[in-house]
Write an enzyme that holds these catalytic residues in place. Sequence first.
Site, mmCIF file in Angstrom:
data_model
loop_
_atom_site.group_PDB
_atom_site.id
_atom_site.type_symbol
_atom_site.label_atom_id
_atom_site.label_comp_id
_atom_site.label_asym_id
_atom_site.label_seq_id
_atom_site.Cartn_x
_atom_site.Cartn_y
_atom_site.Cartn_z
ATOM 1 C CB CYS A 189 47.209 29.476 16.485
ATOM 2 S SG CYS A 189 48.094 29.510 18.038
ATOM 3 C CG ASP A 237 54.660 33.519 15.070
ATOM 4 O OD1 ASP A 237 55.061 33.410 16.236
ATOM 5 O OD2 ASP A 237 53.848 32.735 14.540
ATOM 6 C CG HIS A 268 51.025 33.632 16.301
ATOM 7 N ND1 HIS A 268 51.608 32.433 15.925
ATOM 8 C CD2 HIS A 268 49.855 33.313 16.890
ATOM 9 C CE1 HIS A 268 50.818 31.439 16.287
ATOM 10 N NE2 HIS A 268 49.744 31.946 16.857
#
Length: 299
Positions: A189, A237, A268
């Site tokens: 991330c 995502d 995600h």
Amino acid sequence: MKSTQGLEPRPIPQEAFDWYDEYAHGLIDRRTFMARLASLASLGLSMSVLTSALLPNYAQAEQVSFNDPAIKATYENFISPQGHAECQGYLASPTNVDGKTHAVLVIHENRGLNPYIKDVARRLAKAGFVAFAPDALHPLGGYPGNDDEGKSMQASMDKAKLENDFIAAAKFLKDHESTTSKLGAVGFCYGGYIVNMLAASIPDQLDAAAPFYGSPPAEELRANVKGPLMLHFAGLDTRINDTWPEYEKVLKANGADYVAHIYQGVNHGFHNDSTGRYAEEQAELAWSRTLGFFEKHLR
């Protein structure tokens, strides 16, 4: 009374995972997130079921114990002259390796050095690498023990200084007495973005970069990226995936050494085994590919 024996639990709808992603990345606040979850009550989903599926439970995320005799884990300080001065990270080393071995920087999400990221560092040590996971929140006292507070703390910090802290951490690990000159980096991330940033900022010092669902580096830096990179994306995502085509064009123009994997049908954060977004099959595949990538380019 009707028996519920044998009934399958109701699946969590995709919009709940999308809302969690917005919440985790500061696009909506906790109150809005909880209100949206409450709207799913008509589907027969209680708040306790939803929050237990979406919010992290770090007791589930330990694959390698800190007491495992095959590793040694300590905290070490390093200096970041262009960042927050004194910083700290979690160093996990294999105990069954004589002499120096190759190093991997492990970069956390947007909430500090939580237990999941520490466990990723231990997994790498178990695989024979020296892994170092900096805590961006150390200048503010370190990861506070919960992600909500950690996210607020990290959002309050100077972005440029944070990036310089990770550059300094890469140098610290590369120069560490227990490591060779080969350096890899993996991040998730926000950490995926930082890995991309490192590939653009210190391309001659980073030998292998593996960002998981990370956004590209700043446009003015992208021409510096040459790889090797292994990029992992979650098929659902769209927020991150929408950035990939433009970034890939630059990598192709650079003649960069890269490979990208898109894991269909997962969200995600699919590698994070502390939340309901975890997809075991795809996470294990992505991790085995990452270890193979590091074996190829660092050993």
